[in-house]
Design an enzyme around this catalytic site. Structure first.
Site, mmCIF file in Angstrom:
data_model
loop_
_atom_site.group_PDB
_atom_site.id
_atom_site.type_symbol
_atom_site.label_atom_id
_atom_site.label_comp_id
_atom_site.label_asym_id
_atom_site.label_seq_id
_atom_site.Cartn_x
_atom_site.Cartn_y
_atom_site.Cartn_z
ATOM 1 N N SER A 180 7.570 -22.361 -24.867
ATOM 2 C CA SER A 180 7.588 -21.170 -23.929
ATOM 3 C C SER A 180 6.370 -20.491 -23.312
ATOM 4 C CB SER A 180 8.409 -19.939 -24.869
ATOM 5 O OG SER A 180 9.833 -20.693 -25.223
HETATM 6 N N1 SAH Z 1 9.148 -23.135 -31.082
HETATM 7 C C1 SAH Z 1 8.431 -23.904 -30.236
HETATM 8 C C2 SAH Z 1 9.353 -24.325 -28.948
HETATM 9 C C3 SAH Z 1 10.021 -25.350 -29.076
HETATM 10 S S1 SAH Z 1 11.241 -25.801 -27.806
HETATM 11 C C4 SAH Z 1 6.882 -23.904 -29.993
HETATM 12 O O1 SAH Z 1 6.335 -22.870 -30.421
HETATM 13 O O2 SAH Z 1 6.408 -24.822 -29.526
HETATM 14 C C5 SAH Z 1 12.623 -25.940 -28.759
HETATM 15 C C6 SAH Z 1 12.643 -27.000 -29.681
HETATM 16 O O3 SAH Z 1 13.986 -26.996 -30.602
HETATM 17 C C7 SAH Z 1 12.742 -28.411 -29.296
HETATM 18 O O4 SAH Z 1 11.642 -29.072 -29.974
HETATM 19 C C8 SAH Z 1 13.942 -29.005 -29.769
HETATM 20 O O5 SAH Z 1 13.986 -30.223 -30.148
HETATM 21 C C9 SAH Z 1 14.475 -28.079 -30.935
HETATM 22 N N2 SAH Z 1 15.823 -28.262 -30.940
HETATM 23 C C10 SAH Z 1 16.875 -28.252 -30.446
HETATM 24 N N3 SAH Z 1 18.113 -28.210 -30.998
HETATM 25 C C11 SAH Z 1 17.915 -28.384 -32.407
HETATM 26 C C12 SAH Z 1 18.300 -27.790 -33.636
HETATM 27 N N4 SAH Z 1 19.867 -27.935 -33.779
HETATM 28 N N5 SAH Z 1 17.929 -27.892 -34.602
HETATM 29 C C13 SAH Z 1 16.209 -27.725 -34.703
HETATM 30 N N6 SAH Z 1 15.457 -28.131 -33.732
HETATM 31 C C14 SAH Z 1 16.300 -27.987 -32.422
#
Ligand code: SAH
Length: 205
Positions: free
Chosen positions: A52
């Site tokens: 983000s």
């Molecule tokens: N917090 C992260 C942002 C990642 S984007 C950062 O600081 O970089 C959101 C992430 O959520 C992605 O990597 C995606 O694979 C993950 N995601 C999506 N659905 C999910 C689920 N049910 N359980 C765990 N992770 C999930």
């Protein structure tokens, strides 16, 4: 990033500003994108996922009002950047990611940066992390169609949760506070996140 994006955007908590000022965001982005790491935009982190933009990270973190003693659950480890911020501001961080490639890469970066209060799990975060519950704070970084009931149940008394909820096109950041058997909800702002894929999220690809 701090004075031109976070402060004018409404991030006031000095602990959040300090942590985000200290953490090397360029270490969490893909090779070749390091020089864009501090710009006001989301960046790709591989596997079709994104980190983000700094202001969203700051606003979500600030909403949790962490003081240093909390046990925090993050859903969507992604690059590990948000986990690093939580690790600076709380006592313990539990972070769940469904894509093993991302989880393993994040673990490596966070270990190299010296974080020892983060535990990682590969799996469906819409089901939370039952063995470690309850959590004082929960932060979800991918958007589903509804608020996962399991996550509500894993909130501690007085616990806070922030998560994006909505359709594929438009979503809202929702803040929830648990008071006894009541969950008080407040919408914060419009947003756009990648899909939360899982049992209590969107199904499949
Ligand atoms: N917090 C992260 C942002 C990642 S984007 C950062 O600081 O970089 C959101 C992430 O959520 C992605 O990597 C995606 O694979 C993950 N995601 C999506 N659905 C999910 C689920 N049910 N359980 C765990 N992770 C999930």
């Amino acid at each position: 990033m701090i004075t031109e994006q976070l402060m004018p955007g409404g991030v006031k908590d000095p602990r959040v500003l300090e942590a985000m000022g200290r953490i090397p965001r360029h270490r969490f982005v893909q090779k070749g994108l390091e020089d864009q790491a501090y710009l006001d935009r989301p960046l790709t982190i591989g596997q079709g996922q994104t980190i983000s933009q700094p202001l969203i990270v700051g606003m979500m973190t600030q909403a949790l009002a962490l003081t240093g003693n909390e046990k925090v659950l993050e859903i969507g480890t992604g690059s590990g950047y948000q986990a690093a911020i939580l690790a600076e501001l709380a006592r313990e961080v539990y972070t769940v990611e469904r894509l093993s490639t991302l989880s393993i890469a994040a673990r490596r970066v966070l270990y190299r940066l010296g974080y020892h209060n983060i535990e990682f799990k590969i799996g469906d975060g819409t089901l939370g992390w039952q063995e470690k519950a309850p959590f004082d704070a929960i932060l979800v970084t991918a958007a589903g169609p509804k608020i996962p009931e399991t996550l509500k149940e894993q909130m501690a008394e007085g616990g806070r949760m922030i998560l994006p909820v909505g359709s594929m096109e438009s979503q809202e950041l929702i803040f929830i506070k648990r008071e006894g058997s009541q969950w008080k909800m407040r919408p914060l702002s419009e947003c756009r996140f990648v899909k939360l894929v899982g049992e209590e999220g969107w199904s499949g690809e």
